[in-house]
Design an enzyme around this catalytic site. Structure first.
Site, PDB file in Angstrom:
ATOM      1  N   CYS A 141      -4.148   8.008   1.580  1.00  0.00           N
ATOM      2  CA  CYS A 141      -5.149   8.015   0.519  1.00  0.00           C
ATOM      3  C   CYS A 141      -6.480   8.458   1.104  1.00  0.00           C
ATOM      4  O   CYS A 141      -6.812   8.109   2.234  1.00  0.00           O
ATOM      5  CB  CYS A 141      -5.285   6.608  -0.078  1.00  0.00           C
ATOM      6  SG  CYS A 141      -6.433   6.554  -1.477  1.00  0.00           S
ATOM      7  N   GLY A 162      -2.082   5.263  -2.412  1.00  0.00           N
ATOM      8  CA  GLY A 162      -2.720   6.382  -3.086  1.00  0.00           C
ATOM      9  C   GLY A 162      -3.537   5.981  -4.298  1.00  0.00           C
ATOM     10  O   GLY A 162      -3.428   4.872  -4.818  1.00  0.00           O
ATOM     11  N   GLU A 163      -4.381   6.909  -4.716  1.00  0.00           N
ATOM     12  CA  GLU A 163      -5.198   6.745  -5.929  1.00  0.00           C
ATOM     13  C   GLU A 163      -4.554   7.620  -7.009  1.00  0.00           C
ATOM     14  O   GLU A 163      -4.656   8.849  -6.964  1.00  0.00           O
ATOM     15  CB  GLU A 163      -6.640   7.184  -5.618  1.00  0.00           C
ATOM     16  CG  GLU A 163      -7.520   7.439  -6.821  1.00  0.00           C
ATOM     17  CD  GLU A 163      -7.555   6.307  -7.846  1.00  0.00           C
ATOM     18  OE1 GLU A 163      -7.901   5.182  -7.482  1.00  0.00           O
ATOM     19  OE2 GLU A 163      -7.224   6.577  -9.024  1.00  0.00           O
ATOM     20  N   SER A 176      -3.338   1.997 -11.962  1.00  0.00           N
ATOM     21  CA  SER A 176      -4.462   1.317 -11.324  1.00  0.00           C
ATOM     22  C   SER A 176      -5.364   2.343 -10.651  1.00  0.00           C
ATOM     23  O   SER A 176      -4.876   3.273 -10.016  1.00  0.00           O
ATOM     24  CB  SER A 176      -3.888   0.350 -10.282  1.00  0.00           C
ATOM     25  OG  SER A 176      -4.910  -0.153  -9.480  1.00  0.00           O
ATOM     26  N   SER A 184      -9.671  -1.461  -9.920  1.00  0.00           N
ATOM     27  CA  SER A 184      -9.915  -2.253  -8.705  1.00  0.00           C
ATOM     28  C   SER A 184     -11.408  -2.257  -8.457  1.00  0.00           C
ATOM     29  O   SER A 184     -11.964  -1.252  -8.034  1.00  0.00           O
ATOM     30  CB  SER A 184      -9.199  -1.620  -7.508  1.00  0.00           C
ATOM     31  OG  SER A 184      -7.823  -1.567  -7.753  1.00  0.00           O
ATOM     32  N   LEU A 185     -12.054  -3.373  -8.716  1.00  0.00           N
ATOM     33  CA  LEU A 185     -13.524  -3.401  -8.676  1.00  0.00           C
ATOM     34  C   LEU A 185     -14.036  -3.944  -7.330  1.00  0.00           C
ATOM     35  O   LEU A 185     -14.783  -3.278  -6.638  1.00  0.00           O
ATOM     36  CB  LEU A 185     -14.053  -4.261  -9.829  1.00  0.00           C
ATOM     37  CG  LEU A 185     -15.511  -4.064 -10.176  1.00  0.00           C
ATOM     38  CD1 LEU A 185     -15.783  -2.672 -10.697  1.00  0.00           C
ATOM     39  CD2 LEU A 185     -15.963  -5.097 -11.216  1.00  0.00           C
ATOM     40  N   HIS A 186     -13.669  -5.133  -6.990  1.00  0.00           N
ATOM     41  CA  HIS A 186     -13.909  -5.757  -5.673  1.00  0.00           C
ATOM     42  C   HIS A 186     -15.361  -6.079  -5.328  1.00  0.00           C
ATOM     43  O   HIS A 186     -15.611  -6.838  -4.407  1.00  0.00           O
ATOM     44  CB  HIS A 186     -13.322  -4.916  -4.532  1.00  0.00           C
ATOM     45  CG  HIS A 186     -11.914  -4.493  -4.764  1.00  0.00           C
ATOM     46  ND1 HIS A 186     -10.954  -5.347  -5.248  1.00  0.00           N
ATOM     47  CD2 HIS A 186     -11.287  -3.296  -4.592  1.00  0.00           C
ATOM     48  CE1 HIS A 186      -9.806  -4.706  -5.357  1.00  0.00           C
ATOM     49  NE2 HIS A 186      -9.981  -3.457  -4.973  1.00  0.00           N
ATOM     50  N   ASN A 209      -4.772  -9.533   1.405  1.00  0.00           N
ATOM     51  CA  ASN A 209      -3.629  -9.521   2.310  1.00  0.00           C
ATOM     52  C   ASN A 209      -4.111  -8.828   3.585  1.00  0.00           C
ATOM     53  O   ASN A 209      -4.341  -7.625   3.566  1.00  0.00           O
ATOM     54  CB  ASN A 209      -2.483  -8.733   1.648  1.00  0.00           C
ATOM     55  CG  ASN A 209      -1.140  -9.048   2.266  1.00  0.00           C
ATOM     56  OD1 ASN A 209      -1.064  -9.601   3.349  1.00  0.00           O
ATOM     57  ND2 ASN A 209      -0.077  -8.669   1.577  1.00  0.00           N
ATOM     58  N   CYS A 259      -0.351  -2.564   0.276  1.00  0.00           N
ATOM     59  CA  CYS A 259      -0.037  -1.143   0.342  1.00  0.00           C
ATOM     60  C   CYS A 259      -0.439  -0.568   1.689  1.00  0.00           C
ATOM     61  O   CYS A 259      -1.471  -0.888   2.241  1.00  0.00           O
ATOM     62  CB  CYS A 259      -0.688  -0.400  -0.821  1.00  0.00           C
ATOM     63  SG  CYS A 259      -2.324   0.232  -0.543  1.00  0.00           S
TER      64      CYS A 259
HETATM   65  S1  SF4 Z   1      -7.211   0.556  -2.130  1.00  0.00           S
HETATM   66 FE1  SF4 Z   1      -6.128   2.207  -3.227  1.00  0.00          FE
HETATM   67  S2  SF4 Z   1      -7.722   3.779  -3.498  1.00  0.00           S
HETATM   68 FE2  SF4 Z   1      -8.498   2.386  -1.892  1.00  0.00          FE
HETATM   69  S3  SF4 Z   1      -7.821   3.352   0.033  1.00  0.00           S
HETATM   70 FE3  SF4 Z   1      -6.224   1.858  -0.573  1.00  0.00          FE
HETATM   71  S4  SF4 Z   1      -4.726   3.108  -1.703  1.00  0.00           S
HETATM   72 FE4  SF4 Z   1      -6.631   4.283  -1.623  1.00  0.00          FE
END
Ligand code: SF4
Length: 353
Positions: free
Chosen positions: A105, A160-161, A190, A213-215, A289, A332
């Site tokens: 990503c 990935g995005e 997402s 995904s705001l965070h 995580n 991920c």
């Molecule tokens: S959180 Fe999602 S958009 Fe951000 S780097 Fe990881 S895979 Fe990419």
């Protein structure tokens, strides 16, 4: 065969095959997927032999199970060496598969193993949809006890995005909904905040769910952990989410990865509640995580509970999402990281993490 659009499967079969073979093949690929071409019982043996090597666009490299075998994580390898992660999770009333849309990503979020690894390439629509088909085929052979025996929900929350690979993700949605027969409402895309992609998705014919995904709730802190925020700041994202809600009538969800000392204070909760109110979103709180490439850690459980309580008392629907598969690198990018270590750093692979 998933790299060929479902409508073009006749081109794989050759002129000697009757027209109905393409329909049979399409059913085996999308409606009742099987792990092996040998199981496509209504196709002649000679045709099955011819198609055997072309069934999946990847091969299974690693399979891990956790949570009493209700979570399965796969690392697939494509012929060009790309690694794809997919996670299957069984619950009492649903079976959810979390799929990847890119290899690596480019977004560079600081808390994410995939982001720390960098971008390799986009996944093709066929590589995206094949992850769901594989999950269905695996469930047919070996269901998860106590869960539906087929994929009921798909979330684009793996590597990935998705909205940075818009056209291929769109085509995979089309195949999931129109060929595989999934309900759009059971699919969640997402994004970390590609506002123009949110607007494009709002204009599509399918009422899929959108998760953002705001965070972080202010631009300065968000730009630190989600660099894309510099391009599409929070106000832009809120406006795009409101457009999505207006177009689809689907409530957006906000994903909030809770990181100790970074975004877990009462002030963060109050600021998040303000944004969630403007978006009319509900909030999923996910304790981080941890990844091997970062020192960031999740807060302790009492802090997590306090954060969720603060959101609820501000009138926001908030849930703490379970973090499946911590013992199998389920965040991920983590399994891919481990696989890369095995091949690139043989000594590191031997050491327990
Ligand atoms: S959180 Fe999602 S958009 Fe951000 S780097 Fe990881 S895979 Fe990419």
């Amino acid at each position: 065969m998933y790299l060929t659009a479902p409508e073009d499967l006749t081109s794989l079969l050759g002129e000697d095959e009757p027209a109905y073979r393409a329909d049979q093949l399409r059913d085996w690929l999308y409606r009742t997927p099987v792990l092996s071409v040998a199981d496509m019982t209504n196709l002649p043996a000679e045709l099955r032999r011819r198609l055997a090597d072309r069934h999946w666009p990847f091969r299974l490299e690693i399979e891990q199970t956790a949570d009493d075998r209700t979570t399965r994580k796969w690392l697939f390898r494509t012929p060009d060496g790309a690694a794809i992660e997919t996670v299957l999770m069984g619950y009492p009333k649903r079976t959810t598969v979390c799929i990847s849309s890119q290899v690596g990503c480019a977004m560079g979020c600081t808390f994410c193993a995939t982001g720390q690894y960098g971008f390799e390439r986009h996944l093709e629509a066929g590589e995206i949809v094949a992850q769901v088909a594989y999950a269905n085929a695996a469930l047919r052979r070996s269901p998860i006890a106590g869960s539906p025996d087929h994929v009921t929900n798909v979330v684009f929350m793996g590597m990935g995005e998705p909205l940075a690979n818009y056209d291929r993700v769109r085509e995979s949605l089309r195949r999931l909904i129109e060929t595989m027969g999934m309900s759009a409402r059971s699919i969640t895309v997402s994004t970390v905040g590609v506002a123009p992609g949110v607007r494009r998705l709002a204009a599509e014919p399918w009422p899929v769910n959108l998760a953002i995904s705001l965070h972080a709730a202010d631009d300065a802190s968000r730009s630190e952990i989600v660099p894309l925020n510099r391009r599409y700041p929070i106000d832009d994202l809120v406006a795009a989410a409101r457009e999505f809600f207006a177009a689809k009538g689907r409530r957006v969800s906000i994903e909030w990865t809770l990181i100790a000392g970074k975004n877990d204070s009462d002030r963060d909760a109050a600021a998040l509640a303000g944004i969630a109110g403007r978006m009319r979103a509900h909030v999923n709180v996910i304790p981080l995580n941890p990844t091997p490439l970062s020192d960031e850690r999740p807060p302790d459980p009492s802090r997590v509970a306090r954060f969720v309580r603060a959101l609820r008392s501000a009138g926001i629907t908030a849930t703490e999402r379970d973090t499946r598969g911590r013992d199998i690198d389920a965040a991920c990018g983590q399994l891919r990281l481990r696989s890369a270590r095995r091949t690139e750093l043989p000594d590191a692979a031997a050491a327990p993490r």
